[in-house]
Motif scaffolding. Structure first.
Motif, PDB file in Angstrom:
ATOM      1  N   MET A   1       0.836  -1.169   0.000  1.00 45.11           N
ATOM      2  CA  MET A   1       0.000   0.000   0.000  1.00 45.11           C
ATOM      3  C   MET A   1       0.888   1.242   0.000  1.00 45.11           C
ATOM      4  SD  MET A   1      -3.332   0.651   2.245  1.00 45.11           S
ATOM      5  CE  MET A   1      -3.110   1.766   3.586  1.00 45.11           C
ATOM      6  N   LYS A   2       0.577   2.171  -0.900  1.00 45.57           N
ATOM      7  CA  LYS A   2       1.371   3.378  -1.041  1.00 45.57           C
ATOM      8  C   LYS A   2       0.991   4.396   0.027  1.00 45.57           C
ATOM      9  CE  LYS A   2       2.736   6.724  -4.487  1.00 45.57           C
ATOM     10  NZ  LYS A   2       2.525   7.229  -5.825  1.00 45.57           N
ATOM     11  N   ARG A   3       1.995   5.041   0.586  1.00 46.30           N
ATOM     12  CA  ARG A   3       1.747   6.085   1.597  1.00 46.30           C
ATOM     13  C   ARG A   3       1.260   7.348   0.923  1.00 46.30           C
ATOM     14  NH1 ARG A   3       5.585   7.601   6.569  1.00 46.30           N
ATOM     15  NH2 ARG A   3       4.106   9.269   6.750  1.00 46.30           N
ATOM     16  N   GLN A   4       0.263   7.981   1.531  1.00 51.66           N
ATOM     17  CA  GLN A   4      -0.249   9.231   0.985  1.00 51.66           C
ATOM     18  C   GLN A   4       0.126  10.384   1.899  1.00 51.66           C
ATOM     19  OE1 GLN A   4      -4.459   8.691   0.510  1.00 51.66           O
ATOM     20  NE2 GLN A   4      -4.203   8.112  -1.616  1.00 51.66           N
ATOM     21  N   ASN A   5       0.141  11.544   1.308  1.00 50.56           N
ATOM     22  CA  ASN A   5       0.401  12.749   2.066  1.00 50.56           C
ATOM     23  C   ASN A   5      -0.719  12.927   3.092  1.00 50.56           C
ATOM     24  OD1 ASN A   5       0.619  15.386   2.949  1.00 50.56           O
ATOM     25  ND2 ASN A   5       1.271  16.146   0.943  1.00 50.56           N
ATOM     26  N   PRO A   6      -0.384  13.089   4.369  1.00 52.47           N
ATOM     27  CA  PRO A   6      -1.436  13.183   5.398  1.00 52.47           C
ATOM     28  C   PRO A   6      -2.364  14.382   5.207  1.00 52.47           C
ATOM     29  CG  PRO A   6       0.747  13.502   6.356  1.00 52.47           C
ATOM     30  CD  PRO A   6       0.948  13.124   4.939  1.00 52.47           C
ATOM     31  N   LYS A   7      -1.838  15.490   4.703  1.00 51.51           N
ATOM     32  CA  LYS A   7      -2.700  16.656   4.471  1.00 51.51           C
ATOM     33  C   LYS A   7      -3.710  16.360   3.370  1.00 51.51           C
ATOM     34  CE  LYS A   7       0.449  20.229   6.024  1.00 51.51           C
ATOM     35  NZ  LYS A   7       1.185  21.444   5.644  1.00 51.51           N
ATOM     36  N   ARG A   8      -3.263  15.665   2.328  1.00 48.62           N
ATOM     37  CA  ARG A   8      -4.163  15.309   1.234  1.00 48.62           C
ATOM     38  C   ARG A   8      -5.255  14.368   1.720  1.00 48.62           C
ATOM     39  NH1 ARG A   8      -1.322  12.980  -3.825  1.00 48.62           N
ATOM     40  NH2 ARG A   8      -0.634  15.136  -3.907  1.00 48.62           N
ATOM     41  N   VAL A   9      -4.852  13.393   2.534  1.00 47.32           N
ATOM     42  CA  VAL A   9      -5.819  12.441   3.081  1.00 47.32           C
ATOM     43  C   VAL A   9      -6.850  13.184   3.913  1.00 47.32           C
ATOM     44  CG1 VAL A   9      -6.115  10.503   4.661  1.00 47.32           C
ATOM     45  CG2 VAL A   9      -4.213  10.508   3.041  1.00 47.32           C
ATOM     46  N   GLN A  10      -6.393  14.143   4.738  1.00 49.03           N
ATOM     47  CA  GLN A  10      -7.311  14.905   5.578  1.00 49.03           C
ATOM     48  C   GLN A  10      -8.295  15.710   4.721  1.00 49.03           C
ATOM     49  OE1 GLN A  10      -7.459  14.664   8.856  1.00 49.03           O
ATOM     50  NE2 GLN A  10      -9.193  16.027   8.924  1.00 49.03           N
ATOM     51  N   ARG A  11      -7.804  16.322   3.639  1.00 49.44           N
ATOM     52  CA  ARG A  11      -8.689  17.077   2.743  1.00 49.44           C
ATOM     53  C   ARG A  11      -9.737  16.161   2.124  1.00 49.44           C
ATOM     54  NH1 ARG A  11      -3.945  19.697   0.777  1.00 49.44           N
ATOM     55  NH2 ARG A  11      -3.970  18.279  -0.991  1.00 49.44           N
ATOM     56  N   GLU A  12      -9.318  14.988   1.686  1.00 49.87           N
ATOM     57  CA  GLU A  12     -10.253  14.043   1.076  1.00 49.87           C
ATOM     58  C   GLU A  12     -11.315  13.595   2.072  1.00 49.87           C
ATOM     59  OE1 GLU A  12      -7.774  10.968  -0.458  1.00 49.87           O
ATOM     60  OE2 GLU A  12      -7.067  12.180  -2.142  1.00 49.87           O
TER      61      GLU A  12
END
Length: 67
Positions: A1-12
Motif C-alpha cells: 500500500m502506497k503512503r499518501q500525504n497526510p494533508k491530502r488524506v485529511q482534505r479528502e
C-alpha cells in the motif's frame, strides 16, 4: 500500500464528510436552490477578485518599469 500525504488524506476525508452531511440533511427544493446560488456567487466573486488582483499586479509592474 502506497503512503499518501497526510494533508491530502485529511482534505479528502473532509470533502467526503461534507458531502455525506449535505446528503443526510433533509432540505427543501428552495433551500437547495439558494445554497447552489450562494455557491455560484461565491465562485464568481472569487474569480473576479482574482482578476482584479492580477490587474493591480500588472499596474504595479508597469509603474516599476517606467521608473
Amino acid at each position: 500500500m502506497k503512503r499518501q500525504n497526510p494533508k491530502r488524506v485529511q482534505r479528502e476525508v473532509r470533502k467526503e464528510m461534507e458531502m455525506a452531511k449535505l446528503k443526510s440533511v433533509k432540505t427543501t427544493q428552495a433551500q437547495e436552490v439558494l445554497r447552489l446560488e450562494l455557491e455560484k456567487n461565491k465562485q464568481l466573486k472569487k474569480s473576479l477578485s482574482k482578476s482584479e488582483k492580477e490587474e493591480q499586479l500588472q499596474k504595479k509592474f508597469l509603474l516599476r518599469q517606467t521608473i
